[in-house]
Structure formats: C-alpha cells, structure tokens
Design an enzyme around this catalytic site. Sequence first.
Site, PDB file in Angstrom:
ATOM      1  N   ASP A  48     -36.671   9.149  -3.525  1.00  0.00           N
ATOM      2  CA  ASP A  48     -35.473   9.667  -3.785  1.00  0.00           C
ATOM      3  C   ASP A  48     -33.531   8.762  -3.277  1.00  0.00           C
ATOM      4  O   ASP A  48     -33.127   8.524  -3.331  1.00  0.00           O
ATOM      5  CB  ASP A  48     -35.030  10.290  -2.844  1.00  0.00           C
ATOM      6  CG  ASP A  48     -35.897  11.586  -2.116  1.00  0.00           C
ATOM      7  OD1 ASP A  48     -35.320  12.304  -2.505  1.00  0.00           O
ATOM      8  OD2 ASP A  48     -37.322  11.399  -1.567  1.00  0.00           O
ATOM      9  N   ASP A  66     -27.723   7.443   1.703  1.00  0.00           N
ATOM     10  CA  ASP A  66     -28.152   7.745   2.752  1.00  0.00           C
ATOM     11  C   ASP A  66     -27.862   6.231   3.136  1.00  0.00           C
ATOM     12  O   ASP A  66     -28.578   5.817   4.395  1.00  0.00           O
ATOM     13  CB  ASP A  66     -29.073   8.557   2.185  1.00  0.00           C
ATOM     14  CG  ASP A  66     -28.567   9.904   2.022  1.00  0.00           C
ATOM     15  OD1 ASP A  66     -27.707  10.532   2.864  1.00  0.00           O
ATOM     16  OD2 ASP A  66     -29.399  10.670   1.220  1.00  0.00           O
ATOM     17  N   ARG A  91     -38.612   7.368   1.911  1.00  0.00           N
ATOM     18  CA  ARG A  91     -37.908   6.763   2.511  1.00  0.00           C
ATOM     19  C   ARG A  91     -37.684   5.369   2.711  1.00  0.00           C
ATOM     20  O   ARG A  91     -36.206   4.688   2.112  1.00  0.00           O
ATOM     21  CB  ARG A  91     -36.116   8.138   2.547  1.00  0.00           C
ATOM     22  CG  ARG A  91     -36.389   8.922   2.023  1.00  0.00           C
ATOM     23  CD  ARG A  91     -34.927   9.779   1.589  1.00  0.00           C
ATOM     24  NE  ARG A  91     -34.769   8.884   0.794  1.00  0.00           N
ATOM     25  CZ  ARG A  91     -32.870   9.190   0.434  1.00  0.00           C
ATOM     26  NH1 ARG A  91     -32.489  10.424   1.047  1.00  0.00           N
ATOM     27  NH2 ARG A  91     -31.948   8.316  -0.653  1.00  0.00           N
ATOM     28  N   ARG A 117     -32.245  15.068  10.370  1.00  0.00           N
ATOM     29  CA  ARG A 117     -32.618  13.171   9.594  1.00  0.00           C
ATOM     30  C   ARG A 117     -31.721  12.897  10.265  1.00  0.00           C
ATOM     31  O   ARG A 117     -32.043  10.982  10.694  1.00  0.00           O
ATOM     32  CB  ARG A 117     -31.903  13.787   8.488  1.00  0.00           C
ATOM     33  CG  ARG A 117     -32.467  14.803   7.609  1.00  0.00           C
ATOM     34  CD  ARG A 117     -33.881  13.995   7.055  1.00  0.00           C
ATOM     35  NE  ARG A 117     -34.043  15.498   5.508  1.00  0.00           N
ATOM     36  CZ  ARG A 117     -34.619  14.572   4.343  1.00  0.00           C
ATOM     37  NH1 ARG A 117     -34.221  13.793   3.839  1.00  0.00           N
ATOM     38  NH2 ARG A 117     -35.392  15.729   3.847  1.00  0.00           N
ATOM     39  N   HIS A 121     -27.824  17.877   5.217  1.00  0.00           N
ATOM     40  CA  HIS A 121     -26.902  16.979   5.964  1.00  0.00           C
ATOM     41  C   HIS A 121     -25.698  17.694   5.912  1.00  0.00           C
ATOM     42  O   HIS A 121     -25.338  18.366   5.535  1.00  0.00           O
ATOM     43  CB  HIS A 121     -26.505  15.568   5.032  1.00  0.00           C
ATOM     44  CG  HIS A 121     -27.812  14.262   4.544  1.00  0.00           C
ATOM     45  ND1 HIS A 121     -28.304  14.331   3.496  1.00  0.00           N
ATOM     46  CD2 HIS A 121     -28.417  14.336   5.581  1.00  0.00           C
ATOM     47  CE1 HIS A 121     -29.244  13.515   3.515  1.00  0.00           C
ATOM     48  NE2 HIS A 121     -29.847  13.255   4.842  1.00  0.00           N
ATOM     49  N   CYS A 166     -23.211  11.959  -2.473  1.00  0.00           N
ATOM     50  CA  CYS A 166     -24.690  11.018  -2.175  1.00  0.00           C
ATOM     51  C   CYS A 166     -25.311  10.647  -2.889  1.00  0.00           C
ATOM     52  O   CYS A 166     -26.198   9.944  -2.801  1.00  0.00           O
ATOM     53  CB  CYS A 166     -26.234  12.131  -1.838  1.00  0.00           C
ATOM     54  SG  CYS A 166     -26.119  13.221  -2.343  1.00  0.00           S
TER      55      CYS A 166
END
Length: 282
Positions: free
Chosen positions: A63, A69, A88, A134, A165, A258
């Site tokens: 990702d 992010d 991640r 998240r 998100h 993003c």
Amino acid sequence: MGGRTVAIVRPPGDSFVRAESGHPERDRIDPERARAQHAAYCRLLEAAGVEVVELAPDEAHPDACFTQDPAIVLEGGALLGRFVASSRRGEEKAIAEVLGPLVQFIEAVQPPGTLEGGDLLRVGRRIVVGRSRRTNDAGIEALRRFAEPLGWEVRTAEVPSWALHLQTAATGVGDRLVLGPREVVTQPAFDGLDRVVVPDDDHGAGNVLAIGRESLGQPGFVIAAGSHPIHRELEARGFEVHATALEEFERADGSPTCLSLLVEAPPSVPDSPGPDEGNLRG
C-alpha cells in the site's frame, strides 16, 4: 513567501495486488495499469504547479503508493502517524527520510495511538479528523498536541461504516468549502463551512484533491477520479476540475487524495532527499 508545494508520490509495485482492501473487485487489481494511471495523475499535479518528488516502488509494502497516510505536515513540522494494519507499518520510515530536509521537526504518534492521513481533512485553518477503524482517540489527541500549538483548529467527525477513511467520503476544497455526503458534512465538525452535498448513489464524488488556496490568491485546481455530475457545482464556484482514471486504486480503497503527501516546502528541494534523523522527536 518563496516557498513551493511539493507532492511526495510513489508508484505502486507489483505487490500492489496484495493491497489492504475491502473492495469487491480487489482481486482484479492490475499493477501495470495502476502505474500508467499513477503517471497520468502525476502529470496533473505538475500541471497544477506542484513539484513532484517520486519515490521508488516499495515491494515490501503493497500500500506504499498511498503516501498521504503516513504523515501530516503543518507549518514546517511533520507528525508521523501509526498504522493499524501491520502490513503498512514501516512505510512511515521512508516518508520521514524524504521529509527530513523539507521540515524543521518531526514528531510521531506513540502507542496505543493510531492515526492515518486519510482521516485528516483540512479546510482553511481547520482540521477535521475522522474517528474510524484506522484512527483512534489516542491518535486524535496526538494530532491535537501537534496541530493546535501551530495555530490549527482540530475538530472530530465520525466516519461512516462504508468509508475506510474520512476523506474516502468527504474532502475540503479551497478555504471554506467541504464536499461530501449529507451524513458527513452536516456533522458539527463542519459547522460554519460551505457545503456541496454529493448524492447518496455517488459516494466516489466526495473525494477530490484540491490544490491552491483562495486566501493566497491561488486558483483552485481539482483532481477527481472520473467524471461526476455534482462536480459542476465546483466549476460554477470557479474551481478547475480535472477528471482522471484511477479505477485500479479504487479497487484498493484508494482515491486522489491518498496518492500524494502535499508539503509547503522551502524554496529549494534537495535533488536526493535522504535520512535526517536528527530532527525526529516525540
């Protein structure tokens, strides 16, 4: 002022097929096609007058192309977030290295806090942070401690269950406008702002990347994933909307915001950003 806007980006690697995603078509992700779409997205960033700093694909982190992010940058400082997904964790290290020459200090969210850039919606001098799967309360408090001393107002909104998100659902456009579904933009966190409400059957219209601020005399350049009729309202307000294909990223629960970390940087940007651990604190 002598500064410039820098976008930190990273094209996806072949490991992008293993990206964290709940999209029903996630098994159809095509990394080669995604790289072509990413290149077109970067050309739009350049057309908006943004300096693009491109990192190499990171096969160890599927990702990693979602460079927004891992961090938020405000007033010459950066706050590194902390991911929920173990796959991640580690992405923030490379982001810290490239940010080192561009900021004066770097702080980091500490356990048990979690905070992801996709949950941070900026409009004017306000940051609306989404409480989500998240981003938790400890992460939100870490953001407050970082942002409020720098002169930013921090408010909290609830993220709908269908959205990964906050910015999956809604985004800030310019200094006073928020774009998103009614269930999001009517929350108290957005009081006092202008709103463009997207239809319930077109949630994807709520995520756009807006570059430029009216208060600085900059035109509003908006990047959108595909064409959406509601964006005509943005054009009627003077924003220049550019649609681009991002289907491969949508299959990975991604969107225009993003794919880049925007930084208001000093006048000169190093040719080869490298580690600068001396300014990491927190």
